[in-house]
Design an enzyme around this catalytic site. Structure first.
Site, mmCIF file in Angstrom:
data_model
loop_
_atom_site.group_PDB
_atom_site.id
_atom_site.type_symbol
_atom_site.label_atom_id
_atom_site.label_comp_id
_atom_site.label_asym_id
_atom_site.label_seq_id
_atom_site.Cartn_x
_atom_site.Cartn_y
_atom_site.Cartn_z
ATOM 1 N N HIS A 107 0.874 -1.072 0.085
ATOM 2 C CA HIS A 107 -0.195 0.396 -0.126
ATOM 3 C C HIS A 107 1.186 0.532 0.035
ATOM 4 O O HIS A 107 0.694 2.149 -0.893
ATOM 5 C CB HIS A 107 -1.100 0.852 1.509
ATOM 6 C CG HIS A 107 -1.642 0.530 1.597
ATOM 7 N ND1 HIS A 107 -2.780 1.559 0.881
ATOM 8 C CD2 HIS A 107 -1.669 2.567 2.037
ATOM 9 C CE1 HIS A 107 -3.438 2.571 1.235
ATOM 10 N NE2 HIS A 107 -2.442 3.083 1.644
ATOM 11 N N GLU A 108 1.700 1.385 1.259
ATOM 12 C CA GLU A 108 2.673 2.320 1.112
ATOM 13 C C GLU A 108 4.036 3.053 -0.367
ATOM 14 O O GLU A 108 3.491 4.413 -0.370
ATOM 15 C CB GLU A 108 3.366 2.255 2.285
ATOM 16 C CG GLU A 108 2.744 2.463 3.719
ATOM 17 C CD GLU A 108 2.027 3.233 3.807
ATOM 18 O OE1 GLU A 108 1.844 4.408 3.134
ATOM 19 O OE2 GLU A 108 0.695 3.439 4.220
ATOM 20 N N HIS A 126 2.008 5.118 -2.773
ATOM 21 C CA HIS A 126 1.292 5.945 -1.923
ATOM 22 C C HIS A 126 2.364 6.916 -2.723
ATOM 23 O O HIS A 126 2.756 7.683 -3.750
ATOM 24 C CB HIS A 126 1.383 6.482 -0.921
ATOM 25 C CG HIS A 126 0.448 6.342 -0.534
ATOM 26 N ND1 HIS A 126 -0.722 7.123 -0.599
ATOM 27 C CD2 HIS A 126 0.113 5.763 1.414
ATOM 28 C CE1 HIS A 126 -1.931 6.875 0.272
ATOM 29 N NE2 HIS A 126 -1.533 5.606 0.982
ATOM 30 N N HIS A 147 -5.847 6.843 -2.365
ATOM 31 C CA HIS A 147 -6.781 6.070 -1.508
ATOM 32 C C HIS A 147 -7.539 5.774 -2.576
ATOM 33 O O HIS A 147 -8.103 6.565 -3.196
ATOM 34 C CB HIS A 147 -7.289 6.716 0.070
ATOM 35 C CG HIS A 147 -6.085 6.402 1.157
ATOM 36 N ND1 HIS A 147 -6.238 7.033 1.902
ATOM 37 C CD2 HIS A 147 -5.028 5.277 0.719
ATOM 38 C CE1 HIS A 147 -5.147 6.950 2.462
ATOM 39 N NE2 HIS A 147 -4.606 5.798 1.998
HETATM 40 ZN ZN ZN Z 1 -1.950 5.482 2.544
#
Ligand code: ZN
Ligand code: NAG
Ligand code: NAG
Ligand code: ZN
Length: 298
Positions: free
Chosen positions: A252-253, A256, A262
């Site tokens: 997930h990170e 980014h 998101h």
């Molecule tokens: Zn996030």
């Protein structure tokens, strides 16, 4: 028996202790913090609404410049409504049970989509955000920069320090498979494009971690290159019921770091919330579409 002169000293000492302990105590916002505000709605005033505003702001649903008092104002109502739309809750505009429950789940520390900057506009949120999103301004790595290096620098020792290298390797490979990026670990002597580490509380980047639960990790959008894990979580490579899967959060990170915000699709890796004991390590179609759309590969 206390002498007449000792009791003022004692009182002063106790007072000092109280002041010191309130200063040291970093209040972690839990469901309990806001429990008494369930049912509170527009035009009500109640103690703790100002903390609720702070919290909703941290999630990305309030304007920083709004009033910071204990009045449940229109801004707060519209922020809560936007949150409820995004997370497919009943749009009540008040802090109901389901909304509080959702807000208190462990999640990524990056705020969801913020205001679009037009303060005069009423429809300031993008309510249709039912898929991948980019950061405002579509932040991304320059087109020529396809090879990204990374290394590790933690301010807190975590028992998983050995596993983190293989976990990051696998997580980067998942994104490399669907994009034009390649990733390489380099030694700590170099300044890498991406620096990864475990930290606790205030760690110098203006986004202090909050202790157990709540915020789990955060990462900067391009080309910031920082991925920080909250060292106070129960991290695991094979999570039990009270543990968080380090690899799921890492995938997930990295999203980014590459420029994805998101997604509101619960199955997407870029969904903001993580349940304890659950793994979600594989990219969803929505994540793949997102990264390809951002870098023009669709
Ligand atoms: Zn996030
Ligand atoms: C939404 O509200 C309706 C009607 O009040 C209720 O029946 C339903 O259970 C609610 N849904 C959720 C997800 O809370
Ligand atoms: C960590 O795990 C312990 C025991 O399994 C549990 O009691 C505790 O609540 C967990 N902490 C968090 C932050 O989930
Ligand atoms: Zn940080």
């Amino acid at each position: 028996m206390a002498s007449p002169t000792s009791s003022p000293v004692l009182v002063l000492f106790v007072l000092l202790q109280m002041v010191l302990s309130t200063v040291e105590l970093k209040p972690t916002m839990t469901a309990q913090t806001f429990r008494h505000l369930v049912g509170c709605r527009k035009d009500h005033t109640a103690e703790g609404v100002s903390e609720l505003k702070q919290f909703v702001d941290k999630l990305g649903y309030l304007n920083h410049d709004g009033a910071k008092d204990d009045k449940f104002d229109e801004d707060l109502e519209s922020g809560i409504k936007a949150y409820q739309v995004n997370y497919q809750l009943n749009v009540t505009g008040s802090l109901d049970d389901d909304t509080l429950k959702q807000m208190m789940k462990p999640r990524c520390g990056i705020a969801d989509l913020r205001l679009n900057g037009d303060k005069n506009s009423k429809s300031v949120y993008r309510f249709e955000a039912a898929r991948y999103e980019f950061f405002l301004g579509n932040l991304k790595w320059p087109i020529s920069k396809t090879h990204l290096t990374y290394n590790f620098r933690s301010s807190v020792e975590v028992p998983l320090d050995e596993d983190i290298r293989s976990i990051c390797f696998r997580s980067f490979e998942r994104w490399a498979d669907v994009s034009r990026f390649t990733f390489e670990e380099v030694s700590d002597d170099y300044i890498a494009d991406i620096e990864i580490g475990f930290h606790s509380g205030d760690h110098g980047d203006g986004n202090p971690f909050d202790g157990p639960q709540g915020t789990l990790a955060h990462a900067s959008p391009p080309t910031g290159g920082k991925l920080h894990y909250d060292a106070d979580e129960n991290w695991s490579t094979n999570p039990g019921p009270d543990e968080i899967d380090l690899e799921s959060v890492t995938v997930h990170e990295i999203g980014h770091l590459l420029g994805l915000q998101h997604s509101m699709i619960p199955d997407a890796v870029m969904y903001a919330y993580f349940d304890s004991g659950v793994t979600k390590r594989r990219l969803n179609r929505d994540d793949v579409h997102g990264i390809r759309a951002l870098y023009g590969l669709l």
